[in-house]
Design an enzyme around this catalytic site. Structure first.
Site, PDB file in Angstrom:
ATOM      1  N   ASP A 153      -4.523   1.859  -0.337  1.00 25.96           N
ATOM      2  CA  ASP A 153      -5.461   2.552  -1.215  1.00 25.96           C
ATOM      3  C   ASP A 153      -5.723   1.646  -2.420  1.00 25.96           C
ATOM      4  O   ASP A 153      -4.794   1.256  -3.125  1.00 25.96           O
ATOM      5  CB  ASP A 153      -4.823   3.877  -1.651  1.00 25.96           C
ATOM      6  CG  ASP A 153      -5.763   4.722  -2.471  1.00 25.96           C
ATOM      7  OD1 ASP A 153      -6.967   4.419  -2.506  1.00 25.96           O
ATOM      8  OD2 ASP A 153      -5.274   5.695  -3.086  1.00 25.96           O
ATOM      9  N   GLU A 199      -9.778   3.157   1.307  1.00 26.62           N
ATOM     10  CA  GLU A 199      -8.519   3.714   1.794  1.00 26.62           C
ATOM     11  C   GLU A 199      -8.486   3.663   3.309  1.00 26.62           C
ATOM     12  O   GLU A 199      -9.485   3.961   3.956  1.00 26.62           O
ATOM     13  CB  GLU A 199      -8.497   5.196   1.402  1.00 26.62           C
ATOM     14  CG  GLU A 199      -7.331   5.655   0.616  1.00 26.62           C
ATOM     15  CD  GLU A 199      -7.449   7.149   0.358  1.00 26.62           C
ATOM     16  OE1 GLU A 199      -6.764   7.917   1.030  1.00 26.62           O
ATOM     17  OE2 GLU A 199      -8.253   7.530  -0.510  1.00 26.62           O
TER      18      GLU A 199
HETATM   19 MG   LIG Z   1      -8.237   4.444  -4.263  1.00 22.90          MG
END
Ligand SMILES: [Mg+2]
Length: 412
Positions: free
Chosen positions: A32, A127
């Protein structure tokens, strides 16, 4: 940034997957990017480093898409109304969303993931889940791969990513969020329950404010507390969602990492030496374009559901329209028909046209089987498809446009 709701209403197969423990231990990485949109703006505008930066709609009725870590110190977070953010930190730098730029960097990041495994499931632009179980021999264990990926992202894009490594998607996702920004969190196999026990329940996916309040009434504050509630109680109180919570709290999650084909499109556009004024001419060009796009789709064994038409006028303004069909197609005449419909909405009959483009997105592999209960429909579709393929073969053999749809020849 706007987060996609991952823990949506669980379906039956979802719960089946949640309730089983994995037969074979898996290694899953969740990566992420840190404050992605805001970090990209800082990357492109180095003068802004150290300043609170907020990316989002600029009008007061819009919301924040992303906030830099400096801006977060003022309590600004994504999905907050821009007006609230301005109130919290009037001297923050407010910047508009540049989706094209984020998408461009996203593609580079996704390409890095693909160097280590074909099993990449993007969740949003910044992500993704990676199943690296089969990559160990080539690239080392999960934590090693996660470390290399983070370093590579940093050196190739200048941005930082956080990652979690665990035996399931659920745990990898929770882990990646624990030491943000620029963090790597590893959940060792066999220690899943231990890892979860002391975390607050809002770390689990899909636990909203209402559920948290209601669980607090049952003196549940941590995920460990949640494991003390019997399945029957959770099921009767929260339905399917409660069943999900029961398994999630135990770290049980067998859902596979499902690679999604990259959202590509296949298309073609033509700029005309002389602007097209005549609607008949425009339609003829459109038919020609549809033929080429269809042929290209079939050559790549692709079909697409979304038809987009781009029209550039002689005043350099552009009008793009698109529509999504119920069923994917690679049929030139079908593409032509939908393009005509779109054309009617562009005003092409009033202003001279400089450029026309058709593209098909929302692609699917044409070899994938169709549902047998659509037998009749399939048979006629199959026939058309076979015919189109035969035409393509002839055109390849004897030069580009030997076989054209009848209407195109009539107009010549
Ligand atoms: Mg992020």
């Amino acid at each position: 940034m706007i987060r996609k709701q991952v823990g949506k209403e669980p379906g039956k197969s979802y719960l089946e997957n949640m309730s089983k423990s994995a037969d074979n231990p898996r290694t899953i990485i969740h990566t992420d990017m840190d404050a992605f949109y805001a970090s990209v703006e800082l990357l492109d505008n180095p003068d802004l480093r150290g300043k609170p930066v907020v990316v989002g709609g600029l009008s007061n009725r819009s919301v924040v898409s992303a906030a830099s870590y400096e801006a977060r110190k003022f309590g600004i977070h994504s999905a907050m109304p821009t007006s609230t953010a301005r109130g919290l930190c009037p001297h923050a730098v407010f910047m508009p969303v540049r989706m094209g730029r984020y998408r461009e960097i996203s593609e580079r990041i996704m390409a890095i993931f693909h160097r280590y495994t074909p099993l990449v499931e993007p969740i949003s632009l910044d992500e993704a889940f990676l199943d690296v179980t089969g990559s160990a021999r080539l690239f080392g264990n999960g934590p090693d791969i996660a470390a290399v990926i983070r370093e590579t992202i940093k050196s190739e894009t200048g941005l930082t990513a956080s990652a979690g490594v665990a035996s399931s998607k659920l745990l990898a996702k929770i882990a990646s969020d624990l030491h943000k920004p620029d963090g790597l969190t590893v959940v060792d196999p066999g220690r899943e329950k231990e890892f979860l026990a002391d975390l607050p329940i809002d770390r689990l996916w899909g636990v909203g404010k209402t559920t948290i309040k209601s669980l607090r009434m049952l003196s549940v504050g941590t995920i460990g507390d949640l494991t003390r509630l019997p399945l029957e109680l959770l099921a009767s109180k929260y339905g399917k969602h409660g069943v999900h919570l029961y398994y999630a709290a135990r770290g049980l999650d067998k859902r596979p990492v499902t690679p999604v084909r990259e959202a590509k499109s296949i298309g073609h556009e033509d700029t005309f030496r002389e602007d097209l004024q005549d609607l008949k001419m425009i339609k003829k060009e459109l038919l020609d374009l549809a033929g080429r796009v269809g042929a290209r789709l079939r050559r790549h064994e692709q079909e697409g559901k979304t038809v987009s038409l781009k029209v550039k006028f002689n005043d350099f303004s552009t009008n793009s329209r698109s529509k999504t069909l119920l069923e994917a197609t690679a049929d030139s005449m079908e593409i032509y028909r939908h393009s005509l419909e779109l054309l009617a909405k562009t005003g092409a009959d009033r202003t001279p046209v400089r450029l026309l483009g058709i593209s098909i997105s929302n692609l699917d592999n044409a070899r994938d089987g169709r549902q047998p209960d659509l037998f009749g429909v399939c048979r006629s579709r199959e026939k058309k498809k076979k015919l189109s393929l035969a035409v393509d073969r002839l055109n390849r053999k004897f030069g580009s446009m030997v076989v054209k749809p009848g209407r195109l020849i009539d107009n010549d």
